[in-house]
Design a protein around this motif. Structure first.
Motif, PDB file in Angstrom:
ATOM      1  N   VAL A   1      -6.178   5.351   4.807  1.00 13.99           N
ATOM      2  CA  VAL A   1      -5.643   3.999   4.539  1.00 13.99           C
ATOM      3  C   VAL A   1      -5.217   3.767   3.160  1.00 13.99           C
ATOM      4  CG1 VAL A   1      -7.848   2.745   4.490  1.00 13.99           C
ATOM      5  CG2 VAL A   1      -6.007   1.339   4.938  1.00 13.99           C
ATOM      6  N   VAL A   2      -3.877   3.062   2.985  1.00 19.26           N
ATOM      7  CA  VAL A   2      -3.737   2.679   1.621  1.00 19.26           C
ATOM      8  C   VAL A   2      -3.507   1.254   1.433  1.00 19.26           C
ATOM      9  CG1 VAL A   2      -1.818   3.041  -0.243  1.00 19.26           C
ATOM     10  CG2 VAL A   2      -2.498   5.019   1.228  1.00 19.26           C
TER      11      VAL A   2
ATOM     12  N   TYR B   1       0.518  -0.766  -2.264  1.00 20.44           N
ATOM     13  CA  TYR B   1       0.582   0.471  -2.848  1.00 20.44           C
ATOM     14  C   TYR B   1       1.136   1.326  -1.938  1.00 20.44           C
ATOM     15  CZ  TYR B   1      -2.861  -1.307  -6.280  1.00 20.44           C
ATOM     16  OH  TYR B   1      -3.338  -1.975  -7.277  1.00 20.44           O
ATOM     17  N   ARG B   2       1.694   0.990  -0.779  1.00 19.30           N
ATOM     18  CA  ARG B   2       2.134   1.807   0.272  1.00 19.30           C
ATOM     19  C   ARG B   2       3.514   2.405  -0.227  1.00 19.30           C
ATOM     20  NH1 ARG B   2       0.070  -0.737   5.784  1.00 19.30           N
ATOM     21  NH2 ARG B   2      -2.116  -0.155   5.180  1.00 19.30           N
TER      22      ARG B   2
ATOM     23  N   LYS C   1       4.148   5.002  -2.079  1.00 26.80           N
ATOM     24  CA  LYS C   1       4.056   5.440  -3.414  1.00 26.80           C
ATOM     25  C   LYS C   1       3.604   6.980  -3.507  1.00 26.80           C
ATOM     26  CE  LYS C   1       3.115   0.960  -5.578  1.00 26.80           C
ATOM     27  NZ  LYS C   1       4.008   0.625  -6.371  1.00 26.80           N
ATOM     28  N   GLN C   2       3.509   7.604  -2.484  1.00 23.45           N
ATOM     29  CA  GLN C   2       3.020   9.005  -1.962  1.00 23.45           C
ATOM     30  C   GLN C   2       1.301   8.993  -2.148  1.00 23.45           C
ATOM     31  OE1 GLN C   2       5.338  11.764  -1.733  1.00 23.45           O
ATOM     32  NE2 GLN C   2       6.419  10.097  -1.191  1.00 23.45           N
TER      33      GLN C   2
ATOM     34  N   GLY D   1      -0.601   8.046   0.402  1.00 26.45           N
ATOM     35  CA  GLY D   1      -1.184   8.379   1.382  1.00 26.45           C
ATOM     36  C   GLY D   1      -1.131   9.957   1.788  1.00 26.45           C
TER      37      GLY D   1
ATOM     38  N   ARG E   1      -2.125   7.653  16.013  1.00 29.94           N
ATOM     39  CA  ARG E   1      -0.987   6.741  16.993  1.00 29.94           C
ATOM     40  C   ARG E   1       0.276   7.632  16.802  1.00 29.94           C
ATOM     41  NH1 ARG E   1      -0.028   2.538  14.336  1.00 29.94           N
ATOM     42  NH2 ARG E   1      -1.366   2.900  12.643  1.00 29.94           N
TER      43      ARG E   1
ATOM     44  N   PRO F   1       3.191   6.884  16.116  1.00 26.15           N
ATOM     45  CA  PRO F   1       4.389   6.546  15.059  1.00 26.15           C
ATOM     46  C   PRO F   1       4.067   7.422  13.867  1.00 26.15           C
ATOM     47  CG  PRO F   1       3.676   4.411  16.040  1.00 26.15           C
ATOM     48  CD  PRO F   1       2.716   5.372  16.649  1.00 26.15           C
TER      49      PRO F   1
ATOM     50  N   PRO G   1       5.079  12.040  12.749  1.00 22.97           N
ATOM     51  CA  PRO G   1       5.814  12.606  11.517  1.00 22.97           C
ATOM     52  C   PRO G   1       5.140  12.569  10.303  1.00 22.97           C
ATOM     53  CG  PRO G   1       7.145  10.748  12.839  1.00 22.97           C
ATOM     54  CD  PRO G   1       5.858  10.687  13.365  1.00 22.97           C
TER      55      PRO G   1
END
Ligand SMILES: CC(C)(COP(=O)(O)OP(=O)(O)OC[C@H]1O[C@@H](n2cnc3c(N)ncnc32)[C@H](O)[C@@H]1OP(=O)(O)O)[C@@H](O)C(=O)NCCC(=O)NCCS
Length: 190
Positions: free
Chosen positions: A120-121, A125-126, A128-129, A131, A155, A157, A160
């Motif tokens: 989890v991020v 802050y998501r 921004k690489q 994760g 899950r 989604p 990818p």
């Protein structure tokens, strides 16, 4: 800082860390962000928003400090739990987390198998690489600990996302199956 003070500070960190921070030293392809530190979970992270961060992943429950510390020290004494976090050093806040659980096997000549859990991020802050940084850190740590395999459940989604980081659905061997068990803790929460 004098040599003795520095040694005491290092010893204090070792006591507070869930696992030896040296296991994260010089991992290949690590990118150290400005003002962000990748490190083991610490017993002091309850006050740095660790539980609030996990609540962005799933239901966590009303965990108090004592409960957090009891679980932390249980994980530390049992061993095999590697919770890696990212701290924003300016805000003194934990803003990302992921866990490697190492399972001891008899098969494959007493091999070790890794499981990637609870990635989890923080929403702010998501993208921004981070994760990606957390997952690659766990994959490299699993390799360093000589796990023969690293698995995860996710899950649809997110397929990818994990495929972009090297995970593959193996033909004929890509089913996650569960039995959901109502525990006493869950019942008392209802
Ligand atoms: C999934 C999560 C950890 C990704 O964190 P993040 O820091 O935003 O991801 P990154 O910025 O490192 O993304 C790395 C790459 O994966 C891609 N990516 C991120 N989330 C994705 C998704 N849901 N689906 C597909 N690709 C995704 C990004 O576009 C990026 O691609 P790029 O390298 O080409 O730019 C974050 O969205 C999160 O915490 N979600 C809620 C909790 C959760 O669902 N965790 C997973 C449990 S299995």
């Amino acid at each position: 800082m004098s040599g003795r003070l520095l040694r005491n500070a290092v010893l204090a960190d070792e006591e507070n860390d869930l696992f030896p921070a040296s296991l994260l030293d010089r991992l290949p392809n690590q990118r150290q962000e400005n003002g962000l530190l990748v490190r083991p979970l610490r017993c002091t992270d309850y006050d740095k928003g660790f539980i609030q961060l996990l609540s962005q992943l799933t239901d966590v429950g009303p965990i108090g400090r004592d409960q957090f510390l009891s679980r932390f020290y249980s994980m530390k004494s049992v061993g095999g739990y590697y919770v890696v976090v990212v701290e924003d050093l300016d805000l003194e806040k934990v803003i990302g987390s992921s866990t490697l659980v190492v399972e001891q096997k008899f098969i494959h000549n007493c091999a070790l198998k890794g499981r990637l859990e609870d990635v989890v991020v923080n929403t702010s802050y998501r993208g921004k690489q981070l994760g990606k940084l957390l997952v690659t850190t766990i994959a490299q740590l699993a390799k360093r600990l000589q796990c023969y395999k690293l698995s995860l459940d996710c899950r649809d989604p997110l397929i990818p996302f994990y495929e972009s980081l090297g995970f593959r659905r193996e033909p004929g061997n890509a089913n996650a199956m569960n039995i959901r068990i109502e525990t006493a803790t869950e019942q008392s929460r209802l």
